[in-house]
Design a protein around this motif. Structure first.
Motif, short mmCIF file in Angstrom:
data_model
loop_
_atom_site.label_atom_id
_atom_site.label_comp_id
_atom_site.label_asym_id
_atom_site.label_seq_id
_atom_site.Cartn_x
_atom_site.Cartn_y
_atom_site.Cartn_z
N GLU A 125 8.56 -1.22 3.03
CA GLU A 125 9.95 -1.46 2.82
C GLU A 125 10.84 -2.07 4.15
OE1 GLU A 125 14.14 -0.23 3.20
OE2 GLU A 125 12.50 0.62 4.60
N ALA A 126 11.65 -2.81 3.86
CA ALA A 126 12.30 -3.58 4.89
C ALA A 126 12.61 -3.16 6.15
CB ALA A 126 13.64 -4.21 4.49
N ASN A 127 12.66 -1.72 6.17
CA ASN A 127 12.86 -1.09 7.54
C ASN A 127 12.01 0.04 7.93
OD1 ASN A 127 15.47 -2.60 8.46
ND2 ASN A 127 16.08 -1.73 6.61
N ALA A 128 10.72 -0.28 7.07
CA ALA A 128 9.80 0.87 7.35
C ALA A 128 10.11 2.19 6.79
CB ALA A 128 8.97 0.56 8.71
N GLY A 129 11.19 2.44 6.22
CA GLY A 129 11.36 3.77 5.64
C GLY A 129 12.12 4.49 6.79
N ARG A 130 12.87 3.67 7.80
CA ARG A 130 13.56 4.51 8.82
C ARG A 130 14.87 4.98 8.21
NH1 ARG A 130 15.02 0.62 13.79
NH2 ARG A 130 16.33 2.56 14.39
N THR A 131 14.98 6.38 8.37
CA THR A 131 16.16 7.17 7.59
C THR A 131 17.18 7.08 8.81
OG1 THR A 131 14.95 9.00 8.29
CG2 THR A 131 14.71 8.42 5.96
N ASP A 132 17.09 6.42 9.78
CA ASP A 132 18.51 6.31 10.56
C ASP A 132 19.13 4.83 10.43
OD1 ASP A 132 16.13 4.79 11.52
OD2 ASP A 132 16.88 5.30 13.83
N ILE A 133 18.49 4.34 9.23
CA ILE A 133 19.10 2.80 9.01
C ILE A 133 19.91 2.97 7.56
CG2 ILE A 133 18.56 0.45 7.92
CD1 ILE A 133 17.84 0.95 11.01
N PRO A 134 21.03 2.89 7.67
CA PRO A 134 22.05 3.14 6.54
C PRO A 134 21.51 2.71 5.15
CG PRO A 134 23.43 2.45 8.41
CD PRO A 134 21.98 2.37 8.59
N GLU A 135 21.15 1.49 5.14
CA GLU A 135 20.64 0.78 3.90
C GLU A 135 19.09 1.71 3.30
OE1 GLU A 135 22.42 -2.49 6.12
OE2 GLU A 135 21.20 -0.86 6.58
N THR A 136 18.33 2.05 4.15
CA THR A 136 17.21 2.82 3.79
C THR A 136 17.48 4.23 3.34
OG1 THR A 136 15.87 1.36 5.09
CG2 THR A 136 15.10 3.46 4.40
N LEU A 137 18.48 4.76 4.50
CA LEU A 137 18.98 6.28 4.28
C LEU A 137 19.56 6.40 2.72
CD1 LEU A 137 19.37 9.00 5.27
CD2 LEU A 137 21.50 8.32 6.24
N ALA A 138 20.19 5.33 2.40
CA ALA A 138 20.87 5.25 0.97
C ALA A 138 19.61 5.44 -0.28
CB ALA A 138 21.68 4.09 0.62
N LEU A 139 18.48 4.89 0.17
CA LEU A 139 17.50 5.29 -0.95
C LEU A 139 17.25 6.70 -0.81
CD1 LEU A 139 15.11 2.36 0.06
CD2 LEU A 139 16.67 2.38 -1.65
N TYR A 140 17.02 7.54 0.28
CA TYR A 140 16.92 8.70 0.11
C TYR A 140 18.07 9.83 -0.27
CZ TYR A 140 12.58 7.07 2.40
OH TYR A 140 11.41 6.38 2.41
N ALA A 171 7.32 4.18 1.95
CA ALA A 171 7.58 3.02 2.40
C ALA A 171 6.39 2.10 2.50
CB ALA A 171 8.38 3.28 3.83
N GLY A 172 5.35 2.64 2.29
CA GLY A 172 4.12 1.86 2.61
C GLY A 172 3.56 1.75 3.96
N PHE A 173 2.65 1.00 4.19
CA PHE A 173 1.79 1.05 5.63
C PHE A 173 1.25 -0.33 5.97
CE2 PHE A 173 -2.11 2.00 8.13
CZ PHE A 173 -1.30 1.87 9.51
N THR A 174 1.46 -1.16 6.76
CA THR A 174 1.41 -2.67 6.80
C THR A 174 -0.11 -2.62 7.49
OG1 THR A 174 2.23 -3.10 9.18
CG2 THR A 174 3.70 -3.16 7.09
N GLY A 175 -0.62 -1.59 8.05
CA GLY A 175 -1.79 -1.67 8.76
C GLY A 175 -3.08 -1.62 7.90
N ALA A 176 -2.70 -1.64 6.50
CA ALA A 176 -4.23 -1.41 5.56
C ALA A 176 -4.22 -2.64 4.71
CB ALA A 176 -4.03 -0.41 4.97
N ASP A 177 -5.40 -3.16 4.69
CA ASP A 177 -5.65 -4.33 3.92
C ASP A 177 -6.43 -4.14 2.86
OD1 ASP A 177 -6.07 -7.08 2.87
OD2 ASP A 177 -7.71 -7.49 4.29
N VAL A 178 -5.68 -3.39 1.91
CA VAL A 178 -6.26 -2.68 0.65
C VAL A 178 -5.50 -3.09 -0.76
CG1 VAL A 178 -7.42 -0.74 1.90
CG2 VAL A 178 -4.95 -0.67 1.10
N SER A 179 -6.09 -2.78 -1.74
CA SER A 179 -5.62 -3.19 -3.05
C SER A 179 -4.27 -2.35 -3.42
CB SER A 179 -6.53 -2.96 -4.05
OG SER A 179 -7.16 -1.65 -4.06
N CYS A 180 -4.27 -1.19 -2.88
CA CYS A 180 -2.96 -0.37 -3.29
C CYS A 180 -1.88 -0.45 -2.27
CB CYS A 180 -3.37 1.18 -3.58
SG CYS A 180 -4.28 1.79 -2.09
#
Length: 504
Positions: free
Chosen positions: A200-215, A233-242
């Motif tokens: 997710e664009a802000n890595a799921g940060r719930t102190d960011i208004p746009e992301t908090l709106a999702l929650y 939000a997902g995890f960028t450190g994994a090179d995997v199919s999912c």
């Protein structure tokens, strides 16, 4: 009626780009507890198990707790460690008559032999208990949820906060749904939508208004009748199919209207994540700009916090990047703390001396100089030697005992460097206070963390800035050589369209 429930915690966020591996010793260094010992040490803290036990006591369950296993994020989990911990869970499932299973998982575990550690575990459990026994799972907000996971667990509930402060609440939520399932009040199913992005664009940060709106939308959907809704939000450190963000909605399959509502909200939220892919709010300073801020910052009221974002051990980075430390020392920044520097060899060398000794040594940069610089020659005075033990008192680790392993505070120039053996990110004030450093008395706090530091350190900070010093968790995704992720994938690819689809 008394229900018998098998519980376990098995959590790791695996950075597949790391040159290291996460073995049993890594779990032992953090958390590897069995049975009643695990319950006794984790039931009164902010943990998933505590939430499980809250509901178990309320509902009169018989609880068979097998294992609580957690290791600091790092490289892929070794087969030995995976089979040992998963084996304890599977053996208990084979040998017990159960009414339900309740697991605290992360959702981004990558073992040596598979892309999807949680999916493998759930599939093995299904082979043992059959298709109908209810399985409930809690997940980290940064889970990468595969279709296999959604198929094999009827109930999935993820954190709704980042920094993560709702672990116990999430555990209780999943446990309440499991109880209603075992009592045949509901027949839950999980709907899943996947978004073709690294995260997710802000890595799921719930102190960011746009992301908090999702929650906020998640909570509204739950209040409207869905059993659980999660945005991962997902995890960028994994090179995997999912890899990638997902949206999950748990609904009562006995209610056709609920099924449609689950499909609608997953499509809506997946589309909102995709449409917001360009709206990254985090601003990353380079090292020189961060140091310039440190030189001029007025800390008369409260310290400047510099998050060494890219070397965050909480995302599987090594924690030994030297680039920011070198710049602070070269610029003559004073009244500063740098924490932690993960370097067991340096910590061992310092422990061969006494407090007050002057030493010169090579520090950090031992694993991959391409990500954050090579070893740094440092001269300083040893201010504190410690076994590394501390007990957290903040929102994330309050009441939990942890250890950095053999540790030392080395003062070099105007910087106090916390040199540690065990890899951890900075999330609690006691990670400094236990070593004689009062964080509120410093001008500058340079902390290896992306976001979790905010829970404890932002309230005492005069200002927070994020620095990309080039570590393995750099926000510059193109620096990591992805080969296994599905393509196209934002932001590695930009010229493609996406329409959200859903599935169980």
């Amino acid at each position: 009626m008394t229900f018998t429930v098998l519980t376990a915690e098995f959590m790791h966020e695996s950075n597949s780009f790391s040159r290291l591996r996460t073995g049993l010793d890594s779990f032992r260094a953090d958390t590897l507890l069995y049975g009643d010992d695990a319950v006794a040490r984790r039931k009164d803290a902010n943990t998933e198990l505590a939430g499980f036990m809250d509901v178990a006591r309320e509902r009169g369950w018989g609880v068979l707790h097998t294992v609580s296993a957690h290791a600091t994020p790092g490289g892929r989990v070794t087969r030995e460690a995976y089979e040992h911990i998963a084996g304890a869970i599977l053996e208990a499932a084979r040998e017990s008559r159960l009414d339900g299973i309740l697991l605290g998982l992360h959702g981004s575990m990558v073992p040596d032999f598979a892309d999807d550690g949680e999916g493998v575990l759930l599939a093995r459990l299904r082979e043992i208990v059959g298709p109908d026994l209810p399985i409930a799972v809690t997940l980290d907000l940064h889970a990468m949820v595969s279709a296999d996971m959604a198929r094999d667990a009827q109930i999935m509930v993820s954190y709704k906060t980042y920094p993560h402060i709702d672990m116990r609440e999430t555990g209780a939520h999943a446990a309440r749904l499991l109880h209603r399932t075992m009592a045949e009040e509901i027949a839950p199913r999980t709907i899943r939508a996947h978004v073709p992005m690294l995260d997710e664009a802000n890595a799921g940060r719930t102190d960011i208004p746009e992301t908090l709106a999702l929650y906020d939308r998640v909570r509204a959907a739950e209040a409207g009748g869905l059993l659980a809704v999660s945005v991962n939000a997902g995890f960028t450190g994994a090179d995997v199919s999912c890899v990638g963000p997902t949206v999950l909605a748990v609904h009562d399959s006995n209610d056709p209207a609920a099924g449609q509502a689950a499909r609608d909200v997953t499509r809506e939220l997946a589309a909102r994540i995709w449409n917001g892919r360009r709206n990254r709010r985090s601003a990353f300073l380079d090292v020189q700009d961060a140091v310039a801020e440190a030189l001029t910052f007025d800390a008369s009221e409260a310290p400047l916090v510099i998050a060494d974002y890219a070397d965050n051990p909480g995302a599987g980075a090594y924690g030994d990047s030297t680039t920011l430390l070198k710049a602070l020392l070269d610029a003559g920044v004073t009244g500063a703390v740098f924490a932690p520097m993960v370097d067991g060899d340096a910590a061992a060398l310092l422990h061969r001396h006494a407090e007050g000794d002057s030493v010169t040594l090579d520090l950090g940069g031992r694993h991959d100089p391409a990500f954050g610089g090579g070893p740094l020659r440092v001269s300083g005075v040893i201010r504190r030697l410690s076994d590394g033990h501390y007990v957290g008192d903040g929102p994330i680790r309050g009441g939990l005992a942890h250890s950095f392993g053999p540790s030392a505070v080395l003062e070099a120039g105007g910087v106090q460097i916390l040199v540690v053996t065990e890899t951890q990110q900075m999330v609690d004030l006691q990670q400094l206070r236990a070593f004689g450093i009062e964080p509120t008395a410093q001008r500058v706090l340079a902390l290896k963390s992306m976001q979790h530091f905010r829970a404890a350190f932002e309230p005492i900070a005069g200002k927070v800035i994020l620095c990309d010093a080039g570590g393995l968790a750099t926000p510059q995704a193109h620096r990591r050589p992805y080969t296994r992720v599905p393509r196209p994938l934002w932001p590695l690819d930009v010229d493609f369209e996406f329409t959200a689809d859903v599935g169980t």
